[in-house]
Design a protein around this motif. Sequence first.
Motif, PDB file in Angstrom:
ATOM      1  N   GLN A 212      13.799 -14.810 -84.216  1.00 58.66           N
ATOM      2  CA  GLN A 212      13.125 -14.214 -83.059  1.00 58.66           C
ATOM      3  C   GLN A 212      14.013 -13.166 -82.399  1.00 58.66           C
ATOM      4  O   GLN A 212      13.549 -12.084 -82.031  1.00 58.66           O
ATOM      5  CB  GLN A 212      12.740 -15.299 -82.051  1.00 58.66           C
ATOM      6  N   LEU A 213      15.308 -13.474 -82.262  1.00 61.26           N
ATOM      7  CA  LEU A 213      16.237 -12.511 -81.669  1.00 61.26           C
ATOM      8  C   LEU A 213      16.421 -11.285 -82.566  1.00 61.26           C
ATOM      9  O   LEU A 213      16.454 -10.146 -82.075  1.00 61.26           O
ATOM     10  CB  LEU A 213      17.594 -13.169 -81.425  1.00 61.26           C
TER      11      LEU A 213
ATOM     12  N   ALA B 136      14.673 -19.477 -83.656  1.00 59.97           N
ATOM     13  CA  ALA B 136      15.269 -18.750 -82.534  1.00 59.97           C
ATOM     14  C   ALA B 136      16.109 -17.567 -83.009  1.00 59.97           C
ATOM     15  O   ALA B 136      16.107 -16.496 -82.375  1.00 59.97           O
ATOM     16  CB  ALA B 136      16.113 -19.701 -81.684  1.00 59.97           C
ATOM     17  N   HIS B 137      16.848 -17.736 -84.112  1.00 55.49           N
ATOM     18  CA  HIS B 137      17.682 -16.654 -84.627  1.00 55.49           C
ATOM     19  C   HIS B 137      16.819 -15.484 -85.089  1.00 55.49           C
ATOM     20  O   HIS B 137      17.068 -14.328 -84.728  1.00 55.49           O
ATOM     21  CB  HIS B 137      18.540 -17.166 -85.779  1.00 55.49           C
TER      22      HIS B 137
ATOM     23  N   THR C  88       7.375 -20.985 -80.200  1.00 54.72           N
ATOM     24  CA  THR C  88       8.410 -22.015 -80.296  1.00 54.72           C
ATOM     25  C   THR C  88       7.770 -23.376 -80.062  1.00 54.72           C
ATOM     26  O   THR C  88       7.090 -23.582 -79.055  1.00 54.72           O
ATOM     27  CB  THR C  88       9.520 -21.771 -79.254  1.00 54.72           C
TER      28      THR C  88
ATOM     29  N   ARG D 230      14.624 -15.477 -73.986  1.00 50.16           N
ATOM     30  CA  ARG D 230      15.677 -14.520 -74.297  1.00 50.16           C
ATOM     31  C   ARG D 230      15.202 -13.481 -75.306  1.00 50.16           C
ATOM     32  O   ARG D 230      15.465 -12.272 -75.160  1.00 50.16           O
ATOM     33  CB  ARG D 230      16.906 -15.263 -74.836  1.00 50.16           C
TER      34      ARG D 230
ATOM     35  N   THR E  63      15.132 -20.057 -75.406  1.00 47.02           N
ATOM     36  CA  THR E  63      15.379 -19.149 -76.530  1.00 47.02           C
ATOM     37  C   THR E  63      14.246 -18.142 -76.690  1.00 47.02           C
ATOM     38  O   THR E  63      14.480 -16.974 -77.021  1.00 47.02           O
ATOM     39  CB  THR E  63      15.537 -19.952 -77.835  1.00 47.02           C
TER      40      THR E  63
END
Length: 328
Positions: free
Chosen positions: A190-191, A187-188, A159, A217, A214
Amino acid sequence: MTSGFEPSDATGRPAGLEDSVGASDVLSAIRSGLDGMSESQRRVGQLFLGDPEWAVKANVEEIATRAGVSAPTIVRFARAIGCEGLKDLKLKLAGALALGAPFLHRSVHVGETAAEVVRNVTGSMTTVLADWQRRLDPGELDRAAAAINRARRIDCLGTGATSHFLAQDLQARLFRLGLTANAFSDAHFQLVAAATLTSADVLVSISFVGRMPTLLRAVEVGRARGATVIALTQARTPLAELAHVVLPMDVPRDATMLVGTDAYVVQLIAIEVLMILVGLRQGTSLIGRMNDLHHVLRTYGIDREDPSVLHAGWRQMLASDLGLPETG
């Protein structure tokens, strides 16, 4: 002929130095005196030049441990550059930092020439790399390489501008070794990636700061799914606490950038070493694959020295788009 820095009296001060140095002269005294010092004193001098802000705050035991010398060597070093002892040296060093240009680089000071800036910046980097190498645990590198080599899938997360680039660099290197590797900075994504990991997978998280919410998480999610988490970050950060394997990237704070050149370089070296260790584990089977890859790139790649290859590629694309017959 007598060396300019041979001891001239019982205190062990090198000849050619004044009995005492001022705040503005102490760093110059260290730099000019290195060549005439013993190996142990030279390590102390390089430490002071490489990370003067840390040295000002550290005690004699911490300095001795980091330089790999005895405590009395620190005192002898201080006297060798014209100080009464470590306390006097640290006072003058603090003064030198206040008079200098720490907003640009910790080893560069007002009034220095271009040649001095080049020498001091590269010398500082050399010291940082040597210190980082001494503190790096090869066993942890081996653990990381072993996990990556046997993984079903490796997801590299970064990031921020620097971490994003480093994650892509690691992914490209692992991909060339024939491994299934991805790189994500969004970030999206990565999740999503973390949610699809299993115990057969590896998540490599790259963040010098180690505190991006982020990213943390996503690492938490990936770890909960059973993935092995490898972190390239500073020790004792939240990211380091989440990782199974930590490759610490602890370097002196940069004067201008949150992630400075020192941090950039040690992370690149860590990635290079990881790639090499993984490749070595693949044995002779890797040689044939790499030879084939290099043959393909030499034959069909457009980033070759021969410009005709690039021109031919453009001709083929234009001919296809315009419906024209291709020419040789």
